[in-house]
Motif scaffolding. Structure first.
Motif, PDB file in Angstrom:
ATOM      1  N   ARG A   1     118.817  39.462  88.812  1.00 35.96           N
ATOM      2  CA  ARG A   1     118.548  39.634  90.165  1.00 35.96           C
ATOM      3  C   ARG A   1     117.387  38.347  90.790  1.00 35.96           C
ATOM      4  NH1 ARG A   1     116.574  45.071  92.014  1.00 35.96           N
ATOM      5  NH2 ARG A   1     116.792  44.224  93.951  1.00 35.96           N
TER       6      ARG A   1
ATOM      7  N   ASP B   1     113.341  38.957  98.650  1.00 29.99           N
ATOM      8  CA  ASP B   1     113.911  39.470  97.749  1.00 29.99           C
ATOM      9  C   ASP B   1     113.019  40.638  97.252  1.00 29.99           C
ATOM     10  OD1 ASP B   1     115.867  37.921  97.790  1.00 29.99           O
ATOM     11  OD2 ASP B   1     114.960  36.307  96.180  1.00 29.99           O
TER      12      ASP B   1
ATOM     13  N   ALA C   1     117.613  46.678  99.739  1.00 27.64           N
ATOM     14  CA  ALA C   1     117.580  46.094  98.082  1.00 27.64           C
ATOM     15  C   ALA C   1     116.305  45.493  97.885  1.00 27.64           C
ATOM     16  CB  ALA C   1     118.779  45.159  98.141  1.00 27.64           C
ATOM     17  N   ARG C   2     115.362  45.117  98.890  1.00 29.64           N
ATOM     18  CA  ARG C   2     114.123  44.499  98.191  1.00 29.64           C
ATOM     19  C   ARG C   2     113.342  45.350  97.358  1.00 29.64           C
ATOM     20  NH1 ARG C   2     115.247  44.841 103.492  1.00 29.64           N
ATOM     21  NH2 ARG C   2     115.236  43.082 104.805  1.00 29.64           N
TER      22      ARG C   2
ATOM     23  N   ASN D   1     113.216  30.737 100.014  1.00 30.34           N
ATOM     24  CA  ASN D   1     114.456  31.307  99.510  1.00 30.34           C
ATOM     25  C   ASN D   1     115.238  29.814  98.989  1.00 30.34           C
ATOM     26  OD1 ASN D   1     114.061  33.879  99.510  1.00 30.34           O
ATOM     27  ND2 ASN D   1     115.045  34.031 101.407  1.00 30.34           N
TER      28      ASN D   1
ATOM     29  N   ILE E   1     122.607  36.140  94.776  1.00 37.68           N
ATOM     30  CA  ILE E   1     122.035  36.159  96.168  1.00 37.68           C
ATOM     31  C   ILE E   1     123.077  36.109  97.131  1.00 37.68           C
ATOM     32  CG2 ILE E   1     121.234  34.073  97.399  1.00 37.68           C
ATOM     33  CD1 ILE E   1     119.753  32.814  94.721  1.00 37.68           C
TER      34      ILE E   1
ATOM     35  N   SER F   1     125.557  38.174  97.317  1.00 36.51           N
ATOM     36  CA  SER F   1     125.933  39.628  97.551  1.00 36.51           C
ATOM     37  C   SER F   1     124.741  40.266  98.124  1.00 36.51           C
ATOM     38  CB  SER F   1     126.182  40.019  96.206  1.00 36.51           C
ATOM     39  OG  SER F   1     125.227  40.329  95.458  1.00 36.51           O
ATOM     40  N   LEU F   2     123.512  39.733  98.383  1.00 37.06           N
ATOM     41  CA  LEU F   2     122.549  40.226  99.107  1.00 37.06           C
ATOM     42  C   LEU F   2     122.776  40.791 100.626  1.00 37.06           C
ATOM     43  CD1 LEU F   2     119.328  38.506  97.915  1.00 37.06           C
ATOM     44  CD2 LEU F   2     120.082  40.681  97.302  1.00 37.06           C
TER      45      LEU F   2
END
Ligand SMILES: CC(C)(COP(=O)(O)OP(=O)(O)OC[C@H]1O[C@@H](n2cnc3c(N)ncnc32)[C@H](O)[C@@H]1OP(=O)(O)O)[C@@H](O)C(=O)NCCC(=O)NCCSC(=O)C[C@H](O)C(=O)O
Ligand SMILES: [Mg+2]
Length: 281
Positions: A4, A29, A62-63, A222, A278, A280-281
């Motif tokens: 991840r 993230d 999701a963070r 990023n 990345i 799929s985030l």
């Protein structure tokens, strides 16, 4: 491959409602909800409730949610744990860790097995990096370059030469024990070029990502810590070339004039897995 991204790890003062709100829409993230240096002593007790409320409302997606408590040798540390133990954090981050015993003290207080990360920012902590990384509940290191500069009495330089040994020791210990390693902050938050250069240095050294202090730093970071299109393309070609020679019984391929062996293929697969995580985030 379970991978991840931790490209951008943003500090948010646990006392600032506006910033706690804003973080829900930032493409970071991970978030460090800070109760330590970003919160003044007179606001520390109230910040616990402000933060607990923000986490209860949720919306951070999701963070990865990381709570940085105050040191357990301060009047606030144990109370922070008590107030936020069950607030839904993914990780507790302990500042100024000197030894594995410090990590164990937090583990005992938490009593629920929540993963622990350590701020690596004292000379003793750096010297004990290997034993800290080996603690079974320890899953991440964060370089605290401001405290390190203060403790070492060194100057801030663009090349970070005075800190190289500390940064590399953090990485060595992290990699020896399968622990995430996040680079320190870049204080001039309006200087994109300086930030980019420091991100690229940290990335080239091997850090997984960088800690940030302001939303303006997210995009540069990023980009720097994500595999580039060229890296993704090369990884695909390396894997394909290796599979071809392997099928004919050989162990070495050549791509763009450079050898490709099994170990390079492992790196190439990691690059593709990170790119996929990345996207799929
Ligand atoms: C540096 C700041 C004090 C600047 O704050 P401010 O003047 O409010 O900035 P802006 O007006 O440009 O803000 C624009 C909007 O962005 C939001 N914001 C600002 N910072 C953050 C943040 N960190 N996270 C989320 N959102 C943020 C503002 O609320 C504005 O939103 P809006 O009004 O909706 O437009 C400030 O950025 C700040 O306090 N940063 C964090 C500082 C911090 O966390 N310090 C401690 C960690 S560093 C450290 O200790 C590392 C380590 O321990 C070491 O030793 O090195
Ligand atoms: Mg610090």
């Amino acid at each position: 491959m379970d991978i991840r991204p931790y490209r951008s790890v943003l500090y948010i003062p646990g006392s600032k409602e506006r910033a706690l709100d804003k973080a829900r829409e930032l493409p970071v993230d991970a978030i460090i909800f800070d109760l330590e240096d970003a919160v003044t002593p007179d606001a520390k007790v109230e910040a616990r409730a402000t933060l607990a409320q923000a986490l209860a409302v949720g919306g951070y997606g999701a963070r990865v949610k990381i709570i940085r408590i105050n040191g357990l040798d301060t009047e606030w540390g144990a109370g922070d744990v008590e107030a936020l133990r069950d607030a839904g954090a993914d990780v507790f981050l302990l500042p100024k860790v000197n030894s594995a015993a410090d990590v164990q003290a937090l583990s005992d207080l938490l009593g629920n097995g929540t993963p622990i990360w350590a701020m690596m920012e004292t000379p003793l902590g750096i010297l004990n990096a290997a034993e800290i990384a080996a603690h079974p509940q320890l899953t991440g290191f964060v370089a605290g370059t401001n405290d390190l500069a203060k403790e070492l009495n060194c100057r801030y330089r663009a090349d970070r030469l005075p800190m190289q040994m500390a940064l590399q020791t953090i990485l060595m210990a992290a990699r020896a024990h399968g622990v995430i390693a996040i680079d320190g902050v870049y204080n001039q938050f309006k200087d994109d070029d300086g930030l980019r250069a420091e991100c690229e240095q940290g990335r080239d050294m091997g850090f997984d990502g960088k800690t940030l202090i302001h939303p303006a730093q997210v995009d540069v970071t990023n980009t720097a810590f994500a595999p580039s299109e060229a890296e993704i393309d090369l990884a695909r070609r390396q894997i394909a070339a290796y599979e071809e020679v392997e099928a004919s019984g050989q162990g070495v391929a050549v791509v763009d004039g450079k050898i490709v062996e099994n170990l390079h293929v492992e790196t190439a697969k990691k690059i593709l897995a990170m790119a996929s995580a990345i996207s799929s985030l």
